[in-house]
Design a protein around this motif. Structure first.
Motif, PDB file in Angstrom:
ATOM      1  N   VAL A   1      15.640  -6.446  -0.608  1.00 50.70           N
ATOM      2  CA  VAL A   1      14.316  -5.771  -1.099  1.00 50.70           C
ATOM      3  C   VAL A   1      14.563  -4.722  -2.147  1.00 50.70           C
ATOM      4  CG1 VAL A   1      12.438  -4.357  -0.147  1.00 50.70           C
ATOM      5  CG2 VAL A   1      13.356  -6.180   1.231  1.00 50.70           C
ATOM      6  N   GLN A   2      13.748  -4.779  -3.158  1.00 54.58           N
ATOM      7  CA  GLN A   2      14.046  -3.889  -4.431  1.00 54.58           C
ATOM      8  C   GLN A   2      13.143  -2.682  -3.961  1.00 54.58           C
ATOM      9  OE1 GLN A   2      15.410  -3.935  -7.306  1.00 54.58           O
ATOM     10  NE2 GLN A   2      14.694  -1.881  -7.569  1.00 54.58           N
ATOM     11  N   ASP A   3      13.760  -1.324  -4.245  1.00 53.02           N
ATOM     12  CA  ASP A   3      13.280  -0.254  -3.970  1.00 53.02           C
ATOM     13  C   ASP A   3      11.685  -0.155  -4.851  1.00 53.02           C
ATOM     14  OD1 ASP A   3      12.508   2.482  -3.949  1.00 53.02           O
ATOM     15  OD2 ASP A   3      13.924   3.228  -5.133  1.00 53.02           O
ATOM     16  N   PRO A   4      10.668  -0.031  -4.001  1.00 49.22           N
ATOM     17  CA  PRO A   4       9.548   0.115  -4.330  1.00 49.22           C
ATOM     18  C   PRO A   4       9.170   1.308  -5.277  1.00 49.22           C
ATOM     19  CG  PRO A   4       9.323   0.496  -2.110  1.00 49.22           C
ATOM     20  CD  PRO A   4      10.771   0.310  -2.427  1.00 49.22           C
ATOM     21  N   LEU A   5       9.994   2.356  -5.342  1.00 47.57           N
ATOM     22  CA  LEU A   5       9.915   3.647  -6.036  1.00 47.57           C
ATOM     23  C   LEU A   5       8.676   4.606  -5.371  1.00 47.57           C
ATOM     24  CD1 LEU A   5      10.127   2.055  -9.690  1.00 47.57           C
ATOM     25  CD2 LEU A   5      11.956   2.902  -8.095  1.00 47.57           C
ATOM     26  N   PHE A   6       8.469   4.394  -4.175  1.00 47.83           N
ATOM     27  CA  PHE A   6       7.368   5.142  -3.675  1.00 47.83           C
ATOM     28  C   PHE A   6       7.813   6.525  -3.629  1.00 47.83           C
ATOM     29  CE2 PHE A   6       5.561   1.441  -1.310  1.00 47.83           C
ATOM     30  CZ  PHE A   6       4.482   1.119  -2.042  1.00 47.83           C
ATOM     31  N   GLN A   7       9.156   6.889  -3.315  1.00 50.98           N
ATOM     32  CA  GLN A   7       9.648   8.130  -3.065  1.00 50.98           C
ATOM     33  C   GLN A   7       9.966   9.054  -4.509  1.00 50.98           C
ATOM     34  OE1 GLN A   7       8.483   8.241  -0.125  1.00 50.98           O
ATOM     35  NE2 GLN A   7       9.939   9.899   0.219  1.00 50.98           N
ATOM     36  N   THR A   8       9.995   8.123  -5.613  1.00 49.25           N
ATOM     37  CA  THR A   8      10.359   8.788  -6.868  1.00 49.25           C
ATOM     38  C   THR A   8       9.228   8.698  -7.854  1.00 49.25           C
ATOM     39  OG1 THR A   8      11.412   6.646  -7.309  1.00 49.25           O
ATOM     40  CG2 THR A   8      12.811   8.483  -6.739  1.00 49.25           C
ATOM     41  N   VAL A   9       8.506   7.641  -8.021  1.00 50.24           N
ATOM     42  CA  VAL A   9       7.265   7.648  -8.706  1.00 50.24           C
ATOM     43  C   VAL A   9       5.925   7.711  -8.161  1.00 50.24           C
ATOM     44  CG1 VAL A   9       6.518   5.957 -10.554  1.00 50.24           C
ATOM     45  CG2 VAL A   9       9.048   6.055 -10.195  1.00 50.24           C
ATOM     46  N   GLY A  10       5.910   6.696  -7.001  1.00 51.63           N
ATOM     47  CA  GLY A  10       4.746   6.431  -6.350  1.00 51.63           C
ATOM     48  C   GLY A  10       3.985   5.131  -6.505  1.00 51.63           C
ATOM     49  N   HIS A  11       2.911   4.893  -5.838  1.00 47.86           N
ATOM     50  CA  HIS A  11       2.351   3.636  -6.140  1.00 47.86           C
ATOM     51  C   HIS A  11       1.679   3.580  -7.358  1.00 47.86           C
ATOM     52  CE1 HIS A  11       0.073  -0.014  -5.714  1.00 47.86           C
ATOM     53  NE2 HIS A  11       0.158  -0.347  -4.449  1.00 47.86           N
ATOM     54  N   THR A  12       2.188   2.757  -8.519  1.00 43.11           N
ATOM     55  CA  THR A  12       1.490   2.759  -9.997  1.00 43.11           C
ATOM     56  C   THR A  12       0.579   1.790 -10.028  1.00 43.11           C
ATOM     57  OG1 THR A  12       3.599   1.645 -10.390  1.00 43.11           O
ATOM     58  CG2 THR A  12       3.593   3.786 -10.808  1.00 43.11           C
TER      59      THR A  12
ATOM     60  N   TYR B   1       0.646  -1.237  -0.201  1.00 38.18           N
ATOM     61  CA  TYR B   1      -0.231   0.087   0.194  1.00 38.18           C
ATOM     62  C   TYR B   1       0.850   1.461  -0.022  1.00 38.18           C
ATOM     63  CZ  TYR B   1      -3.913  -2.954   1.455  1.00 38.18           C
ATOM     64  OH  TYR B   1      -4.937  -3.926   1.232  1.00 38.18           O
ATOM     65  N   ASP B   2       1.989   1.196   0.837  1.00 44.50           N
ATOM     66  CA  ASP B   2       2.804   2.548   0.968  1.00 44.50           C
ATOM     67  C   ASP B   2       4.158   1.806   1.776  1.00 44.50           C
ATOM     68  OD1 ASP B   2       2.184   1.724   3.766  1.00 44.50           O
ATOM     69  OD2 ASP B   2       0.378   3.003   3.735  1.00 44.50           O
ATOM     70  N   GLN B   3       4.959   2.912   1.748  1.00 49.46           N
ATOM     71  CA  GLN B   3       6.229   2.525   2.408  1.00 49.46           C
ATOM     72  C   GLN B   3       6.366   1.824   3.708  1.00 49.46           C
ATOM     73  OE1 GLN B   3       9.201   4.075   0.439  1.00 49.46           O
ATOM     74  NE2 GLN B   3      10.165   2.698   1.483  1.00 49.46           N
ATOM     75  N   ARG B   4       5.491   2.435   4.431  1.00 47.09           N
ATOM     76  CA  ARG B   4       5.296   1.882   5.802  1.00 47.09           C
ATOM     77  C   ARG B   4       5.092   0.188   5.675  1.00 47.09           C
ATOM     78  NH1 ARG B   4       1.022   3.445  10.730  1.00 47.09           N
ATOM     79  NH2 ARG B   4       1.485   1.676  12.030  1.00 47.09           N
ATOM     80  N   SER B   5       3.678  -0.104   4.910  1.00 50.68           N
ATOM     81  CA  SER B   5       3.686  -1.713   4.818  1.00 50.68           C
ATOM     82  C   SER B   5       4.525  -2.340   4.134  1.00 50.68           C
ATOM     83  CB  SER B   5       2.316  -1.528   4.284  1.00 50.68           C
ATOM     84  OG  SER B   5       2.468  -0.997   3.020  1.00 50.68           O
ATOM     85  N   HIS B   6       5.244  -1.649   3.165  1.00 53.41           N
ATOM     86  CA  HIS B   6       6.379  -2.347   2.536  1.00 53.41           C
ATOM     87  C   HIS B   6       7.536  -2.667   3.398  1.00 53.41           C
ATOM     88  CE1 HIS B   6       9.501  -2.828  -0.669  1.00 53.41           C
ATOM     89  NE2 HIS B   6       8.491  -3.111  -1.290  1.00 53.41           N
ATOM     90  N   GLN B   7       7.900  -1.741   4.454  1.00 57.45           N
ATOM     91  CA  GLN B   7       9.258  -2.224   5.018  1.00 57.45           C
ATOM     92  C   GLN B   7       8.618  -3.313   6.276  1.00 57.45           C
ATOM     93  OE1 GLN B   7       9.746   1.902   6.661  1.00 57.45           O
ATOM     94  NE2 GLN B   7      11.338   2.506   4.867  1.00 57.45           N
ATOM     95  N   ASP B   8       7.293  -3.166   6.551  1.00 57.52           N
ATOM     96  CA  ASP B   8       6.713  -3.986   7.684  1.00 57.52           C
ATOM     97  C   ASP B   8       6.912  -5.344   7.040  1.00 57.52           C
ATOM     98  OD1 ASP B   8       5.565  -4.835  10.064  1.00 57.52           O
ATOM     99  OD2 ASP B   8       3.729  -4.883   8.706  1.00 57.52           O
ATOM    100  N   ILE B   9       6.362  -5.650   6.006  1.00 56.66           N
ATOM    101  CA  ILE B   9       6.317  -7.099   5.446  1.00 56.66           C
ATOM    102  C   ILE B   9       7.639  -7.679   5.144  1.00 56.66           C
ATOM    103  CG2 ILE B   9       6.132  -6.911   2.906  1.00 56.66           C
ATOM    104  CD1 ILE B   9       3.775  -8.743   5.160  1.00 56.66           C
ATOM    105  N   ALA B  10       8.559  -6.904   4.991  1.00 59.03           N
ATOM    106  CA  ALA B  10      10.135  -7.256   4.894  1.00 59.03           C
ATOM    107  C   ALA B  10      10.599  -8.187   6.165  1.00 59.03           C
ATOM    108  CB  ALA B  10      11.124  -6.475   4.378  1.00 59.03           C
ATOM    109  N   LYS B  11      10.249  -7.445   7.432  1.00 55.01           N
ATOM    110  CA  LYS B  11      10.522  -7.832   8.412  1.00 55.01           C
ATOM    111  C   LYS B  11       9.732  -9.056   8.809  1.00 55.01           C
ATOM    112  CE  LYS B  11      11.610  -3.306  10.216  1.00 55.01           C
ATOM    113  NZ  LYS B  11      11.290  -2.204  11.137  1.00 55.01           N
ATOM    114  N   ARG B  12       8.658  -9.002   8.572  1.00 57.78           N
ATOM    115  CA  ARG B  12       7.877 -10.323   8.842  1.00 57.78           C
ATOM    116  C   ARG B  12       8.091 -11.572   8.115  1.00 57.78           C
ATOM    117  NH1 ARG B  12       2.670  -9.097  11.328  1.00 57.78           N
ATOM    118  NH2 ARG B  12       2.131  -7.102  11.866  1.00 57.78           N
ATOM    119  N   LEU B  13       8.665 -11.329   6.844  1.00 54.60           N
ATOM    120  CA  LEU B  13       9.019 -12.237   5.783  1.00 54.60           C
ATOM    121  C   LEU B  13      10.540 -12.980   6.024  1.00 54.60           C
ATOM    122  CD1 LEU B  13       7.154 -11.636   2.880  1.00 54.60           C
ATOM    123  CD2 LEU B  13       6.398 -13.466   4.539  1.00 54.60           C
ATOM    124  N   GLY B  14      11.369 -11.923   6.956  1.00 53.30           N
ATOM    125  CA  GLY B  14      12.807 -12.422   7.023  1.00 53.30           C
ATOM    126  C   GLY B  14      13.656 -11.872   5.892  1.00 53.30           C
ATOM    127  N   PHE B  15      13.401 -10.935   5.351  1.00 49.89           N
ATOM    128  CA  PHE B  15      14.379 -10.268   4.249  1.00 49.89           C
ATOM    129  C   PHE B  15      14.886  -9.418   4.749  1.00 49.89           C
ATOM    130  CE2 PHE B  15      10.479 -12.088   1.531  1.00 49.89           C
ATOM    131  CZ  PHE B  15      11.251 -13.278   1.055  1.00 49.89           C
TER     132      PHE B  15
END
Length: 336
Positions: free
Chosen positions: A247-258, A228-242
């Motif tokens: 983790v590939q940059d989701p481009l939220f800060q440069t492009v947004g959620h596409t 959904y956003d940067q926060r949920s993206h970072q949270d799921i990485a921790k939950r899944l052990g990555f």
């Protein structure tokens, strides 16, 4: 062996700072910027740009099909894929299809292309995903949504990146939705959406595929997934052990959620860095989750030189003001 022969991407050159949006609306900025389609662009034209990018070095007459994915097609009754095929100068009579209705439609189209090639219906199919979603001015979405597209040539003829495994699951959950009468995307409470939709589905779908193939979280060079956003993206990485480096940059800060192009753009960006032998994990959420494991089988150096790719498009930019955005999106009435 079915996989990716070539890839392409497209990010519009207009960039709208979130500080600019916040100043215009009198709200708080979440930082960074979003990519905005021009006044004469839509998800169809964005996808054509991505298709042309992925065709560099590939003969157009070798393509047997074009699958187009978007939740924001310009037509409700008119196939966009056939228009894109003509605009990209693909051969007449090829197989075309539109995929829509879910943020997962990009990976659904990708898996449909795999099945078509496996069944012998086609030898090479281009899969493209693009979105130009519109968030209401009083919502967080207006700062979250960005515009972009990605495309891939899927083939069984010596792919450079093989698709080692794929798994899909559906899960009914109302998070984002839009009816035929809605101009703006609607959504539930973000915390509710994250916990009971996104987190629940992702933490079930990703481990299921890894267990099935005998992989661990440490086996992957890059992990690409939608959020959904940067926060949920970072949270799921921790939950899944990555690890953060995986983790590939989701481009939220440069492009947004596409939208439906989000995970596909991330995959295109990851391929620009990947080397022979690397494993990639792709997970795409939306009304369920599609998960794929990919392996780089060849040297991507020459391919990466020929395509513009995500970074190439990011380097081409023009800043815009909030009033321009309002006019581009027909949110500000203008004198005819």
């Amino acid at each position: 062996m079915i996989g990716i022969k070539s890839y392409g991407a497209y990010v519009p050159r207009y960039r709208l700072s979130r500080d600019e949006i916040a100043a215009g609306l009198g709200t708080r900025s979440s930082g960074g910027e979003i990519a905005v389609a021009g006044f004469d662009q839509d998800s169809l034209t964005l996808s054509v740009e991505a298709v042309l990018d992925c065709l560099k070095g590939t003969a157009a007459d070798s393509i047997d099909g074009l699958f187009l994915a978007s939740t924001t097609f310009p037509y409700d009754e008119k196939q966009s894929a056939v228009i894109a095929a003509m605009a990209a100068d693909l051969k007449p009579g090829l197989m075309t299809s539109d995929f829509s209705g879910s943020l997962r439609c990009g990976s659904i189209a990708l898996m449909a292309a795999m099945d078509s090639i496996k069944a012998g219906s086609a030898k090479s199919i281009i899969v493209a995903g693009a979105d130009t979603r519109l968030g209401a001015p009083n919502s967080d979405a207006i700062q979250t949504f960005g515009d972009g597209a990605a495309a891939f040539v899927i083939t069984a003829a010596d792919p450079l990146v093989s698709i080692e495994a794929a798994k899909t699951c559906s899960a009914e959950f109302f998070d984002y939705w839009r009816t035929k009468d809605d101009r703006f995307v609607r959504s539930h409470d973000p915390a509710f959406m994250r916990q009971y939709g996104y987190v629940k589905t992702m933490t079930e779908a990703v481990p299921a595929l890894l267990a099935e193939g005998g992989w661990s979280s440490k086996d992957f060079f890059k992990v690409i997934y939608s959020a959904y956003d940067q926060r949920s993206h970072q949270d799921i990485a921790k939950r899944l052990g990555f690890d953060k480096a995986q983790v590939q940059d989701p481009l939220f800060q440069t492009v947004g959620h596409t939208g439906c192009a989000s995970a596909l753009l991330g995959l295109a960006a990851a391929l620009a860095e990947a080397k022979e032998g690397d494993l990639l994990l792709l997970a795409n959420y939306g009304d369920g989750c599609d998960t794929l494991v990919l392996k780089v089988r060849g040297d991507l150096t020459e391919l990466n030189k020929s395509v513009s790719g995500v970074q190439g498009w990011l380097a081409q930019r023009a800043e815009m003001k909030f009033h321009q955005y309002l006019r581009f999106r027909d949110l500000l009435p203008k004198e005819m």
